[in-house]
Design a protein around this motif. Structure first.
Motif, mmCIF file in Angstrom:
data_model
loop_
_atom_site.group_PDB
_atom_site.id
_atom_site.type_symbol
_atom_site.label_atom_id
_atom_site.label_comp_id
_atom_site.label_asym_id
_atom_site.label_seq_id
_atom_site.Cartn_x
_atom_site.Cartn_y
_atom_site.Cartn_z
ATOM 1 N N LEU A 12 -4.385 -1.348 -2.352
ATOM 2 C CA LEU A 12 -3.871 -0.272 -1.576
ATOM 3 C C LEU A 12 -3.803 -0.510 0.016
ATOM 4 N N ILE A 13 -4.260 -1.564 0.228
ATOM 5 C CA ILE A 13 -3.939 -2.137 1.563
ATOM 6 C C ILE A 13 -3.739 -3.334 1.749
ATOM 7 N N THR A 89 1.306 2.259 -4.586
ATOM 8 C CA THR A 89 -0.168 2.474 -5.052
ATOM 9 C C THR A 89 -0.541 3.761 -4.486
ATOM 10 N N VAL A 90 -0.336 3.771 -3.267
ATOM 11 C CA VAL A 90 -1.111 5.037 -2.454
ATOM 12 C C VAL A 90 -0.325 6.276 -3.231
ATOM 13 N N GLU A 91 0.707 6.215 -3.711
ATOM 14 C CA GLU A 91 1.394 7.292 -4.236
ATOM 15 C C GLU A 91 0.626 7.538 -5.787
ATOM 16 N N ILE A 92 0.618 6.481 -6.436
ATOM 17 C CA ILE A 92 -0.123 6.613 -7.714
ATOM 18 C C ILE A 92 -1.747 7.253 -7.474
ATOM 19 N N LEU A 93 -2.320 6.749 -6.461
ATOM 20 C CA LEU A 93 -3.578 7.314 -6.246
ATOM 21 C C LEU A 93 -3.690 8.810 -5.952
ATOM 22 N N LYS A 94 -2.718 9.239 -5.029
ATOM 23 C CA LYS A 94 -2.478 10.552 -4.803
ATOM 24 C C LYS A 94 -2.214 11.430 -6.028
ATOM 25 N N PHE A 124 -5.875 8.197 2.988
ATOM 26 C CA PHE A 124 -5.698 8.588 1.719
ATOM 27 C C PHE A 124 -7.331 7.735 1.019
ATOM 28 N N LEU A 125 -7.929 7.124 1.686
ATOM 29 C CA LEU A 125 -9.298 6.863 0.993
ATOM 30 C C LEU A 125 -10.340 7.905 1.057
ATOM 31 N N LEU A 192 1.769 1.132 -12.685
ATOM 32 C CA LEU A 192 2.278 2.483 -13.090
ATOM 33 C C LEU A 192 2.537 2.244 -14.508
ATOM 34 N N GLN A 193 3.152 1.096 -14.999
ATOM 35 C CA GLN A 193 3.590 0.789 -16.297
ATOM 36 C C GLN A 193 2.348 0.747 -17.138
ATOM 37 N N GLU A 194 1.211 -0.092 -16.673
ATOM 38 C CA GLU A 194 0.248 -0.391 -17.680
ATOM 39 C C GLU A 194 -0.839 0.844 -17.660
#
Length: 205
Positions: A12-13, A89-94, A124-125, A192-194
């Motif tokens: 994420l970072i 990754t941040v977008e996936i988390l959100k 985002f954390l 995202l794919q996995e």
């Protein structure tokens, strides 16, 4: 699947001490040698386990007095190790947080003294139910005890229904041996794919 557990650094970072030391040394080769041989991973991970950064610095200076100036830069200019949030990754988390279908936890190797900086700079954390910081619990990945502690604290049982995401092969290997499904993070697109292959409900806009 009911719980997704994220690593933070380089998932994420973005983190890499070479971002600092490439500014300090004349060539990338010199910077790489220094990071690999002086401020090496084994030394850094003791801070992740809870050793104070001031003590760690003095120990390393005593061991390598020739490199005192460069060693002291490691924590004096510590924030220069970071390239910022990894947007995909941040977008996936959100998206996962907005969907509300999974418990979202984080397990990070990070100094307890330094992690407050991350909390202050990366909002985002706050999307995680909780973050287990190695330096706070005095254990670190890839040791089995921190995973057992994670299971106990968050009532995860034998880890069935849990997915662990980390960029480290050895962390993923330990997690798998303890019953976690794992994704070794390479980039947001691969993640995202996995996730989709596992049936995780994540649809980016």
């Amino acid at each position: 699947m009911h719980t997704i557990i994220f690593d933070i650094g380089n998932v994420l970072i973005g983190w890499n001490p070479l971002l600092l030391y490439n500014k300090v040394f004349d060539t990338p080769e010199e910077a790489e040698w220094f990071v690999k041989n002086i401020t090496h991973l084994d030394w850094n991970e003791e801070q992740d386990r809870g050793r104070p950064v001031a003590k760690a610095t003095e120990l390393l200076v005593a061991e390598h007095p020739k490199w005192e100036r460069e060693i002291r830069m490691y924590y004096d200019r510590w924030t220069e190790h970071f390239s910022g949030a990894i947007p995909g990754t941040v977008e996936i988390l959100k998206t996962l947080h907005a969907g509300g279908n999974y418990r979202l936890l984080a397990l990070t190797n990070w100094s307890a003294e330094l992690f407050p900086w991350a909390r202050e700079n990366f909002d985002f954390l706050e999307l995680f139910e909780d973050i287990m910081v190695s330096g706070e619990v005095k254990m670190k990945k890839p040791e089995a005890e921190i995973f057992h502690h994670l299971a106990k604290v968050y009532d995860l049982g034998d880890f069935s229904g849990c997915l662990f995401i980390d960029d480290s092969l050895r962390n993923c290997a330990m997690a798998r041996s303890l019953g976690l499904d794992t994704i070794r993070f390479e980039n947001p697109e691969q993640l995202l794919q996995e996730l989709k292959e596992r049936g995780v409900k994540v649809e980016l806009s």
